[in-house]
Write a protein that holds these residues in place. Structure first.
Motif, PDB file in Angstrom:
ATOM      1  N   LEU A 264      50.135  53.589  56.962  1.00  0.00           N
ATOM      2  CA  LEU A 264      49.585  52.400  56.327  1.00  0.00           C
ATOM      3  C   LEU A 264      50.065  52.316  54.889  1.00  0.00           C
ATOM      4  N   LYS A 265      50.725  51.236  54.562  1.00  0.00           N
ATOM      5  CA  LYS A 265      51.244  51.050  53.206  1.00  0.00           C
ATOM      6  C   LYS A 265      50.094  50.781  52.240  1.00  0.00           C
ATOM      7  N   PRO A 266      50.159  51.280  51.011  1.00  0.00           N
ATOM      8  CA  PRO A 266      49.131  50.965  50.018  1.00  0.00           C
ATOM      9  C   PRO A 266      49.091  49.460  49.780  1.00  0.00           C
ATOM     10  N   LYS A 267      47.879  48.928  49.676  1.00  0.00           N
ATOM     11  CA  LYS A 267      47.747  47.495  49.497  1.00  0.00           C
ATOM     12  C   LYS A 267      48.200  47.085  48.100  1.00  0.00           C
ATOM     13  N   ASP A 268      48.796  45.913  48.011  1.00  0.00           N
ATOM     14  CA  ASP A 268      49.212  45.362  46.719  1.00  0.00           C
ATOM     15  C   ASP A 268      47.963  44.832  46.026  1.00  0.00           C
ATOM     16  N   GLN A 269      47.418  45.625  45.084  1.00  0.00           N
ATOM     17  CA  GLN A 269      46.158  45.281  44.436  1.00  0.00           C
ATOM     18  C   GLN A 269      46.237  43.987  43.643  1.00  0.00           C
ATOM     19  N   SER A 270      47.402  43.701  43.046  1.00  0.00           N
ATOM     20  CA  SER A 270      47.533  42.475  42.250  1.00  0.00           C
ATOM     21  C   SER A 270      47.372  41.239  43.130  1.00  0.00           C
ATOM     22  N   ASN A 271      47.968  41.248  44.315  1.00  0.00           N
ATOM     23  CA  ASN A 271      47.826  40.121  45.238  1.00  0.00           C
ATOM     24  C   ASN A 271      46.386  39.983  45.721  1.00  0.00           C
ATOM     25  N   GLU A 272      45.731  41.130  45.981  1.00  0.00           N
ATOM     26  CA  GLU A 272      44.361  41.079  46.442  1.00  0.00           C
ATOM     27  C   GLU A 272      43.440  40.494  45.367  1.00  0.00           C
ATOM     28  N   ILE A 273      43.670  40.890  44.114  1.00  0.00           N
ATOM     29  CA  ILE A 273      42.847  40.362  43.019  1.00  0.00           C
ATOM     30  C   ILE A 273      43.043  38.862  42.863  1.00  0.00           C
ATOM     31  N   LYS A 275      43.968  36.725  45.225  1.00  0.00           N
ATOM     32  CA  LYS A 275      43.327  36.051  46.360  1.00  0.00           C
ATOM     33  C   LYS A 275      41.808  36.006  46.165  1.00  0.00           C
ATOM     34  N   MET A 276      41.231  37.097  45.687  1.00  0.00           N
ATOM     35  CA  MET A 276      39.796  37.133  45.466  1.00  0.00           C
ATOM     36  C   MET A 276      39.373  36.150  44.371  1.00  0.00           C
ATOM     37  N   SER A 277      40.231  36.021  43.342  1.00  0.00           N
ATOM     38  CA  SER A 277      39.925  35.094  42.248  1.00  0.00           C
ATOM     39  C   SER A 277      39.931  33.657  42.738  1.00  0.00           C
ATOM     40  N   ILE A 278      40.932  33.323  43.537  1.00  0.00           N
ATOM     41  CA  ILE A 278      41.019  31.967  44.085  1.00  0.00           C
ATOM     42  C   ILE A 278      39.815  31.668  44.977  1.00  0.00           C
ATOM     43  N   ALA A 279      39.449  32.642  45.806  1.00  0.00           N
ATOM     44  CA  ALA A 279      38.309  32.451  46.702  1.00  0.00           C
ATOM     45  C   ALA A 279      37.020  32.258  45.904  1.00  0.00           C
ATOM     46  N   ALA A 280      36.875  33.025  44.811  1.00  0.00           N
ATOM     47  CA  ALA A 280      35.666  32.908  43.986  1.00  0.00           C
ATOM     48  C   ALA A 280      35.596  31.537  43.312  1.00  0.00           C
ATOM     49  N   ILE A 281      36.748  31.030  42.845  1.00  0.00           N
ATOM     50  CA  ILE A 281      36.785  29.709  42.202  1.00  0.00           C
ATOM     51  C   ILE A 281      36.405  28.616  43.193  1.00  0.00           C
ATOM     52  N   VAL A 282      36.960  28.742  44.417  1.00  0.00           N
ATOM     53  CA  VAL A 282      36.644  27.747  45.457  1.00  0.00           C
ATOM     54  C   VAL A 282      35.152  27.773  45.761  1.00  0.00           C
ATOM     55  N   ALA A 283      34.587  28.971  45.858  1.00  0.00           N
ATOM     56  CA  ALA A 283      33.164  29.085  46.154  1.00  0.00           C
ATOM     57  C   ALA A 283      32.318  28.488  45.024  1.00  0.00           C
ATOM     58  N   PHE A 284      32.749  28.723  43.784  1.00  0.00           N
ATOM     59  CA  PHE A 284      32.011  28.201  42.643  1.00  0.00           C
ATOM     60  C   PHE A 284      32.033  26.671  42.614  1.00  0.00           C
ATOM     61  N   LEU A 306      33.118  33.415  49.814  1.00  0.00           N
ATOM     62  CA  LEU A 306      32.329  34.567  49.389  1.00  0.00           C
ATOM     63  C   LEU A 306      32.400  35.712  50.406  1.00  0.00           C
ATOM     64  N   SER A 307      32.444  35.344  51.675  1.00  0.00           N
ATOM     65  CA  SER A 307      32.585  36.379  52.717  1.00  0.00           C
ATOM     66  C   SER A 307      33.897  37.123  52.563  1.00  0.00           C
ATOM     67  N   TYR A 311      34.386  41.080  51.783  1.00  0.00           N
ATOM     68  CA  TYR A 311      35.156  41.902  52.747  1.00  0.00           C
ATOM     69  C   TYR A 311      36.248  42.687  52.038  1.00  0.00           C
ATOM     70  N   VAL A 312      37.001  41.996  51.180  1.00  0.00           N
ATOM     71  CA  VAL A 312      38.115  42.651  50.493  1.00  0.00           C
ATOM     72  C   VAL A 312      37.605  43.576  49.392  1.00  0.00           C
ATOM     73  N   GLY A 313      36.507  43.163  48.761  1.00  0.00           N
ATOM     74  CA  GLY A 313      36.026  43.934  47.617  1.00  0.00           C
ATOM     75  C   GLY A 313      35.313  45.214  47.983  1.00  0.00           C
ATOM     76  N   VAL A 314      34.836  45.328  49.225  1.00  0.00           N
ATOM     77  CA  VAL A 314      34.140  46.553  49.633  1.00  0.00           C
ATOM     78  C   VAL A 314      35.155  47.687  49.729  1.00  0.00           C
ATOM     79  N   PRO A 315      34.925  48.768  49.030  1.00  0.00           N
ATOM     80  CA  PRO A 315      35.878  49.881  49.052  1.00  0.00           C
ATOM     81  C   PRO A 315      35.980  50.499  50.446  1.00  0.00           C
ATOM     82  N   SER A 316      37.171  51.091  50.722  1.00  0.00           N
ATOM     83  CA  SER A 316      37.399  51.729  52.022  1.00  0.00           C
ATOM     84  C   SER A 316      36.438  52.896  52.195  1.00  0.00           C
ATOM     85  N   LYS A 317      35.995  53.092  53.417  1.00  0.00           N
ATOM     86  CA  LYS A 317      35.101  54.199  53.718  1.00  0.00           C
ATOM     87  C   LYS A 317      35.839  55.524  53.579  1.00  0.00           C
ATOM     88  N   GLU A 318      35.122  56.529  53.153  1.00  0.00           N
ATOM     89  CA  GLU A 318      35.685  57.855  53.054  1.00  0.00           C
ATOM     90  C   GLU A 318      34.895  58.811  53.943  1.00  0.00           C
TER      91      GLU A 318
END
Length: 377
Positions: A264-273, A275-284, A306-307, A311-318
């Motif tokens: 599993l490749k490490p996720k591109d955190q910049s892209n995830e952030i 996407k999360m920002s855009i989703a938050a703006i839309v929700a607002f 918000l969902s 989903y993306v913001g919850v850290p991976s389980k350890e």
């Protein structure tokens, strides 16, 4: 006078009766001889006769072949016939007990072998009758015969498989690390020593599970290859068709298989952030419109973004693994162990299936651990 006495004694001795002479007791000696005679076992009777019914005229090195012996006994009621094999040469016995068929008064005993050398000879077959009355019978030995074994002249891709059939049931390829892929395939074969499977030009290979039988066998096999390889190819010899057959496995990387390893490749955190920002703006904005217009259709545009953010913001389980935990290449019992935990530590949990947990190691490789190796607290 002396002469007279000597003469009288001589006459008395010559004419004395047998009763006057002491008898020697030979009864003890006679009894000993009788007992010794009774202690000697009677000569065992030969009651089994053996002959070859079927021997192949030509055998390939690595081929599974059968030898049938025709047996007849002069004793009607007996429990079994026991066989002992000795002095074989260049052969591997596949069955400890023969496969038996009965026709009239004859027993046909079939033994299965693999030829491991060109210089090969059948063993001596010694048969013993097992009687329900524990009667003692002579054993019968059928002398082994020399076999005509020839070697193949295969190419460099030969997999050491000689069989009546060999088929790939399924195969999957996933990433192993940055430079290699791992190919896992399930194969079935008939009249084959499937444990002899060996591929060439691979980084690492091995058996994950195997069901061995001289008639039908099955194997789960893995091979680690270079990412540049686009097709895993090897050959086997088909006895029925009397020719080499090539097996081709196209390499198509599939990272979503729960039965194989994945890198599993490490996720591109910049892209995830982003996407999360855009989703938050839309929700607002949707929430503002909901409060202004009093139209509950905008509630949908609040819940969905918000969902996603949650989903993306919850850290991976350890998961915590115990010291000494064995990390397996595949989730298979008695599979390949490629690393052992030197201490107790936490790993990222990827998924779980049938008593196994897929974890991502610190070096980004993927492994499987058993549920029992997870820390209890």
């Amino acid at each position: 006078m002396k002469t007279f006495l000597l003469t009288w004694l001589l006459c008395a001795t010559l004419f004395a009766s047998p009763a006057d002479v002491p008898e020697t007791d030979n009864s003890a000696g006679t009894q000993s001889i009788a007992n010794a005679s009774e202690a000697e076992p009677q000569e065992a009777v030969k009651v089994i006769y053996l002959s070859y019914e079927k021997i192949p005229s030509r055998i390939l090195k690595g081929e599974v072949f059968e030898v049938t012996i025709k047996t007849i006994s002069t004793v009607k009621n007996f429990i079994d016939i026991k066989y002992e094999l000795s002095n074989s040469k260049g052969l591997k016995l596949l069955t400890n007990s023969p496969t038996r068929s009965v026709e009239s008064k004859y027993y046909y005993e079939t033994f299965y072998f693999i030829a491991t050398s060109e210089s090969a000879a059948l063993p001596d077959f010694t048969a013993t009758l097992i009687d329900k009355n524990n009667a003692h019978y002579a054993t019968t030995t059928l002398a082994g015969e020399k076999l005509n074994v020839i070697s193949l002249n295969p190419g460099k891709d030969f997999s050491n498989i000689v069989a009546s059939s060999f088929e790939i049931v399924e195969h999957k390829t996933t990433s192993y690390d940055a430079t290699r892929n791992i190919v896992v395939f399930v194969a079935t074969a008939t009249n084959c020593d499937i444990s002899a499977l060996k591929l060439h030009n691979v980084y690492k290979q091995g058996t994950e599970s195997i069901t061995e039988s001289h008639l039908d066998s099955k194997i789960i096999y893995y091979a680690i290859i270079d990412k540049k390889v686009e097709n895993l190819s090897f050959s086997y010899f088909n006895i029925t068709k009397n020719k080499f057959i090539t097996i081709d496995l196209p390499i198509v990387v599939n990272d979503d298989s729960v039965t194989t390893q994945s890198d599993l490749k490490p996720k591109d955190q910049s892209n995830e952030i982003l996407k999360m920002s855009i989703a938050a703006i839309v929700a607002f904005l949707a929430l503002v419109m909901l409060l202004w217009k009093k139209n509950y259709i905008y509630l949908v545009f609040v819940i969905i973004p918000l969902s996603y953010v949650l989903y993306v913001g919850v850290p991976s389980k350890e998961v915590c693994i115990k010291e000494g935990t064995k990390i397996y290449l595949l989730p298979v019992a008695n599979g390949t162990i490629f690393e052992t935990a030197k201490s107790k530590y936490n790993l990222q949990k990827e998924e779980e299936v049938k008593g196994w947990i897929k974890v991502q190691l610190e070096n980004k490789k993927i492994g499987w651990v058993k549920n029992e190796d997870i820390c209890s607290h």
